[in-house]
Scaffold this active site. Structure first.
Site, mmCIF file in Angstrom:
data_model
loop_
_atom_site.group_PDB
_atom_site.id
_atom_site.type_symbol
_atom_site.label_atom_id
_atom_site.label_comp_id
_atom_site.label_asym_id
_atom_site.label_seq_id
_atom_site.Cartn_x
_atom_site.Cartn_y
_atom_site.Cartn_z
ATOM 1 N N TYR A 182 56.759 64.135 43.402
ATOM 2 C CA TYR A 182 57.618 63.235 42.605
ATOM 3 C C TYR A 182 56.876 61.944 42.289
ATOM 4 O O TYR A 182 56.786 61.519 41.126
ATOM 5 C CB TYR A 182 58.919 62.938 43.367
ATOM 6 C CG TYR A 182 59.648 61.714 42.834
ATOM 7 C CD1 TYR A 182 60.254 61.744 41.572
ATOM 8 C CD2 TYR A 182 59.718 60.531 43.571
ATOM 9 C CE1 TYR A 182 60.906 60.616 41.064
ATOM 10 C CE2 TYR A 182 60.363 59.410 43.069
ATOM 11 C CZ TYR A 182 60.962 59.453 41.818
ATOM 12 O OH TYR A 182 61.598 58.342 41.310
ATOM 13 N N THR A 220 59.318 53.665 39.770
ATOM 14 C CA THR A 220 59.689 53.584 41.180
ATOM 15 C C THR A 220 58.602 52.904 42.005
ATOM 16 O O THR A 220 57.423 52.906 41.630
ATOM 17 C CB THR A 220 59.916 55.020 41.724
ATOM 18 O OG1 THR A 220 60.065 54.965 43.137
ATOM 19 C CG2 THR A 220 58.736 55.942 41.411
ATOM 20 N N ASP A 221 58.996 52.394 43.172
ATOM 21 C CA ASP A 221 58.000 51.818 44.090
ATOM 22 C C ASP A 221 57.184 52.908 44.797
ATOM 23 O O ASP A 221 56.157 52.617 45.413
ATOM 24 C CB ASP A 221 58.682 50.905 45.124
ATOM 25 C CG ASP A 221 59.705 51.606 46.003
ATOM 26 O OD1 ASP A 221 59.966 52.816 45.808
ATOM 27 O OD2 ASP A 221 60.264 50.937 46.899
ATOM 28 N N GLU A 222 57.653 54.175 44.689
ATOM 29 C CA GLU A 222 56.944 55.243 45.415
ATOM 30 C C GLU A 222 55.537 55.472 44.879
ATOM 31 O O GLU A 222 54.715 56.102 45.545
ATOM 32 C CB GLU A 222 57.738 56.555 45.367
ATOM 33 C CG GLU A 222 59.107 56.399 45.973
ATOM 34 C CD GLU A 222 59.712 57.677 46.521
ATOM 35 O OE1 GLU A 222 59.002 58.687 46.625
ATOM 36 O OE2 GLU A 222 60.899 57.642 46.865
ATOM 37 N N LYS A 226 55.618 60.413 38.656
ATOM 38 C CA LYS A 226 56.028 59.089 38.145
ATOM 39 C C LYS A 226 54.788 58.220 37.910
ATOM 40 O O LYS A 226 54.727 57.469 36.929
ATOM 41 C CB LYS A 226 56.992 58.396 39.119
ATOM 42 C CG LYS A 226 58.353 59.034 39.238
ATOM 43 C CD LYS A 226 59.180 59.013 37.955
ATOM 44 C CE LYS A 226 59.684 57.658 37.583
ATOM 45 N NZ LYS A 226 60.625 57.700 36.419
HETATM 46 P P1 NAD Z 1 69.118 61.057 38.594
HETATM 47 O O1 NAD Z 1 68.407 62.240 39.113
HETATM 48 O O2 NAD Z 1 70.432 60.676 39.171
HETATM 49 O O3 NAD Z 1 69.365 61.218 37.017
HETATM 50 C C1 NAD Z 1 68.382 61.708 36.156
HETATM 51 C C2 NAD Z 1 69.033 61.992 34.796
HETATM 52 O O4 NAD Z 1 68.026 62.458 33.900
HETATM 53 C C3 NAD Z 1 70.124 63.072 34.849
HETATM 54 O O5 NAD Z 1 71.244 62.667 34.100
HETATM 55 C C4 NAD Z 1 69.450 64.288 34.212
HETATM 56 O O6 NAD Z 1 70.371 65.155 33.562
HETATM 57 C C5 NAD Z 1 68.507 63.602 33.222
HETATM 58 N N1 NAD Z 1 67.357 64.458 32.878
HETATM 59 C C6 NAD Z 1 66.533 65.119 33.736
HETATM 60 N N2 NAD Z 1 65.614 65.807 33.047
HETATM 61 C C7 NAD Z 1 65.838 65.546 31.729
HETATM 62 C C8 NAD Z 1 65.192 65.946 30.531
HETATM 63 N N3 NAD Z 1 64.133 66.784 30.550
HETATM 64 N N4 NAD Z 1 65.671 65.482 29.355
HETATM 65 C C9 NAD Z 1 66.749 64.648 29.321
HETATM 66 N N5 NAD Z 1 67.407 64.252 30.435
HETATM 67 C C10 NAD Z 1 66.946 64.695 31.616
HETATM 68 O O7 NAD Z 1 68.074 59.857 38.682
HETATM 69 P P2 NAD Z 1 68.319 58.326 39.047
HETATM 70 O O8 NAD Z 1 68.354 58.169 40.504
HETATM 71 O O9 NAD Z 1 69.430 57.810 38.208
HETATM 72 O O10 NAD Z 1 66.924 57.719 38.538
HETATM 73 C C11 NAD Z 1 66.778 57.296 37.185
HETATM 74 C C12 NAD Z 1 65.349 56.794 37.000
HETATM 75 O O11 NAD Z 1 65.111 55.716 37.876
HETATM 76 C C13 NAD Z 1 64.286 57.845 37.296
HETATM 77 O O12 NAD Z 1 63.249 57.695 36.353
HETATM 78 C C14 NAD Z 1 63.805 57.483 38.698
HETATM 79 O O13 NAD Z 1 62.468 57.863 38.869
HETATM 80 C C15 NAD Z 1 63.958 55.981 38.680
HETATM 81 N N6 NAD Z 1 64.211 55.337 39.983
HETATM 82 C C16 NAD Z 1 65.199 55.785 40.795
HETATM 83 C C17 NAD Z 1 65.461 55.122 41.998
HETATM 84 C C18 NAD Z 1 66.566 55.564 42.928
HETATM 85 O O14 NAD Z 1 66.648 55.044 44.038
HETATM 86 N N7 NAD Z 1 67.432 56.474 42.548
HETATM 87 C C19 NAD Z 1 64.698 54.008 42.353
HETATM 88 C C20 NAD Z 1 63.665 53.589 41.492
HETATM 89 C C21 NAD Z 1 63.446 54.253 40.297
HETATM 90 O O1 DAU Z 2 61.953 54.190 46.453
HETATM 91 C C1 DAU Z 2 62.562 54.609 45.272
HETATM 92 C C2 DAU Z 2 62.924 56.060 45.375
HETATM 93 O O2 DAU Z 2 64.025 56.144 46.255
HETATM 94 C C3 DAU Z 2 63.260 56.702 44.034
HETATM 95 O O3 DAU Z 2 62.125 56.672 43.219
HETATM 96 C C4 DAU Z 2 63.746 58.146 44.219
HETATM 97 O O4 DAU Z 2 64.153 58.689 42.973
HETATM 98 C C5 DAU Z 2 64.922 58.125 45.170
HETATM 99 O O5 DAU Z 2 65.347 59.449 45.423
HETATM 100 C C6 DAU Z 2 64.539 57.439 46.482
HETATM 101 O O6 DAU Z 2 63.556 58.231 47.201
HETATM 102 P P1 DAU Z 2 63.670 58.448 48.801
HETATM 103 O O7 DAU Z 2 62.927 59.670 49.132
HETATM 104 O O8 DAU Z 2 63.336 57.191 49.530
HETATM 105 O O9 DAU Z 2 65.273 58.661 48.909
HETATM 106 P P2 DAU Z 2 66.170 59.688 49.772
HETATM 107 O O10 DAU Z 2 67.581 59.231 49.608
HETATM 108 O O11 DAU Z 2 65.842 61.091 49.491
HETATM 109 O O12 DAU Z 2 65.710 59.357 51.255
HETATM 110 C C7 DAU Z 2 65.799 58.060 51.794
HETATM 111 C C8 DAU Z 2 65.225 58.118 53.190
HETATM 112 O O13 DAU Z 2 66.095 58.898 54.017
HETATM 113 C C9 DAU Z 2 63.875 58.779 53.268
HETATM 114 O O14 DAU Z 2 63.094 58.113 54.269
HETATM 115 C C10 DAU Z 2 64.173 60.200 53.712
HETATM 116 C C11 DAU Z 2 65.420 60.027 54.586
HETATM 117 N N1 DAU Z 2 66.373 61.151 54.594
HETATM 118 C C12 DAU Z 2 66.788 61.641 53.394
HETATM 119 C C13 DAU Z 2 67.694 62.681 53.355
HETATM 120 C C14 DAU Z 2 68.160 63.251 52.035
HETATM 121 C C15 DAU Z 2 66.855 61.652 55.781
HETATM 122 O O15 DAU Z 2 66.483 61.167 56.876
HETATM 123 N N2 DAU Z 2 67.750 62.671 55.744
HETATM 124 C C16 DAU Z 2 68.176 63.225 54.580
HETATM 125 O O16 DAU Z 2 68.996 64.190 54.622
#
Ligand code: NAD
Ligand code: DAU
Length: 380
Positions: free
Chosen positions: A182, A156-158, A186
């Site tokens: 988180y 992730t970019d975080e 990562k």
């Molecule tokens: P998600 O939370 O939707 O899905 C995570 C999946 O991993 C689920 O299916 C869960 O059951 C599985 N899991 C969790 N713990 C596990 C374990 N111990 N063993 C096996 N499986 C397990 O996550 P996502 O949003 O699809 O993100 C996927 C990946 O991409 C993550 O590594 C996250 O850090 C990264 N990522 C997410 C975003 C985003 O915006 N969602 C952006 C950048 C990177």
């Molecule tokens: O940048 C990549 C990341 O993006 C991933 O690594 C994470 O897995 C993914 O969850 C996401 O993280 P964020 O914290 O940016 O996503 P989230 O959807 O939780 O929140 C997006 C923005 O919205 C953040 O600034 C917080 C705000 N927010 C979020 C929620 C859930 C609100 O204002 N209200 C809310 O109820």
């Protein structure tokens, strides 16, 4: 000497991005020059590479996301934990994959603030377990297979922390400065991935992506939560002043970027992936209100923008993320295809048309989480 075949092992493939990746992989027919698995497992069927999906099915995982693949010989689902070294080792020996694509993680920042321990366990120890088991498996392969093997670590970019309004976007050279449990977990997993390349020469590639949105995203994250609350006339809880900025990427573009990295990415490198779509949260939420008003008009009711409620901020809330994606564009030729406005419309439509999916994931545990996260957030 052990041999490997074309199979890919995906972790976390029942989550949001993982399930989109597997469905996209199957649609793309990801073809392969070789034909059969050396151990008799179906490695390539009708020209498409088989996928083994290892997922624990935590609250965020949903096997039904992949219902379209039921009966497809190319797809195998294994319910299990990436922290289980014996299981991971046995899957590698059984399926002899050429590639591991590692998505499995605890992924929600707010949950990492409430209960960080599971993030360290899955994201750090789980990634370590996979890397170590991959190293053992890979060490037993012949030279050609060792060179072709890839471990793609999805991050992730975080990990880069937060930006000021005029700072340049995160590049692959930006120093790590994770701010939430988180992001720190990562970052730890990224460092382990880096060390396994540096020390053991395991062919690891890491991707650092910005915020994804699209179908199958669990409705604890901003975009799906706001779509569903807007649809149901509930308050739209915007943290702080709503001016935090995220760089949004349609999930199918992220999946295409991962395929490009698998195909052409160089081992030991990291690639930043982003959407060139920086938006303030409040602008995302008002756009959602307007699209829902248009797609599900409510006769005589006030516009849904009126549901916006500013609530107490997330502790340590990163102000701005932005990705400089020039490296992946220049080296691998990947660019996002979807504009934010059209991607957002597609996403809203998907949630409106998939009420059964929504109901299936909004379990009691989900409702408990929503109550816990929002009940104590004072309205501003
Ligand atoms: P998600 O939370 O939707 O899905 C995570 C999946 O991993 C689920 O299916 C869960 O059951 C599985 N899991 C969790 N713990 C596990 C374990 N111990 N063993 C096996 N499986 C397990 O996550 P996502 O949003 O699809 O993100 C996927 C990946 O991409 C993550 O590594 C996250 O850090 C990264 N990522 C997410 C975003 C985003 O915006 N969602 C952006 C950048 C990177
Ligand atoms: O940048 C990549 C990341 O993006 C991933 O690594 C994470 O897995 C993914 O969850 C996401 O993280 P964020 O914290 O940016 O996503 P989230 O959807 O939780 O929140 C997006 C923005 O919205 C953040 O600034 C917080 C705000 N927010 C979020 C929620 C859930 C609100 O204002 N209200 C809310 O109820």
């Amino acid at each position: 000497m052990k041999r490997m075949n074309e199979t890919i092992l995906v972790t976390g493939g029942a989550g949001f991005i993982g399930s989109n990746f597997i469905l996209g992989w199957m649609r793309a027919g990801a073809s392969s020059p070789t034909s059969a698995g050396v151990n008799g497992a179906a490695a390539v069927v009708n020209g498409a590479v088989a996928v083994v999906n290892l997922d624990l099915l935590t609250y965020a995982g949903n096997a039904a996301n992949l219902a379209a693949l039921e009966g497809d010989e190319r797809y195998t689902f294994v319910r299990g934990d990436i922290c289980d070294a014996e299981l991971v080792g046995s899957l590698l020996r059984k399926y002899e994959p050429k590639t591991i694509v590692h998505f499995a993680a605890e992924s929600h920042v707010d949950r990492s603030i409430v209960s960080p321990e599971g993030f360290v366990r899955t994201n750090v120890m789980g990634t370590f377990t996979l890397l170590e088991q991959a190293r053992v498996y890979w060490s037993g392969l012949g030279d050609e297979d060792r060179a072709a093997f890839r471990f793609l670590h999805v991050s992730t970019d975080e990990v880069y922390g937060t930006l000021g309004p005029d700072d340049p976007a995160f590049s692959e050279e930006t120093a790590y400065a994770p701010n939430s449990p988180y992001a720190a977990s990562k970052a730890g997993s990224d460092h382990l991935a880096r060390a396994y390349f540096h020390t053991f020469k395991l062919p690891v590639v890491t991707t650092n992506c910005s915020n994804n949105y699209g179908p199958f995203q669990f409705p604890e994250k901003l975009i799906p939560l706001m779509i569903l609350n807007a649809l149901e006339g509930k308050p739209l809880p915007v943290y702080g002043d709503g001016k935090n900025v995220r760089d949004w990427l349609f999930v199918e573009d992220h999946c295409a970027a991962i395929r490009a990295v698998l195909e052409k990415g160089r081992p030991g490198e990291t690639y930043n992936i982003g959407g060139n779509s920086e938006r303030a949260n409040i602008d995302v939420v008002t756009a959602i209100c307007d699209i829902v008003d248009e797609m599900r008009p409510r006769a005589g009711a006030a516009p849904r923008r009126g549901l916006i409620t500013y609530v107490q901020d997330r502790p340590g809330h990163d102000r701005r993320y932005a990705i400089d994606a020039r490296k992946i564009a220049n080296e691998l030729g990947w660019k996002p295809a979807e504009a934010f406005e059209s991607g957002l419309r597609k996403t809203v439509r998907w949630y409106l048309e998939n009420g059964d999916w929504v109901e299936s994931v909004r379990t009691g545990a989900y409702r408990d989480w929503i109550a816990k996260n929002y009940a104590e957030r004072a309205q501003l």
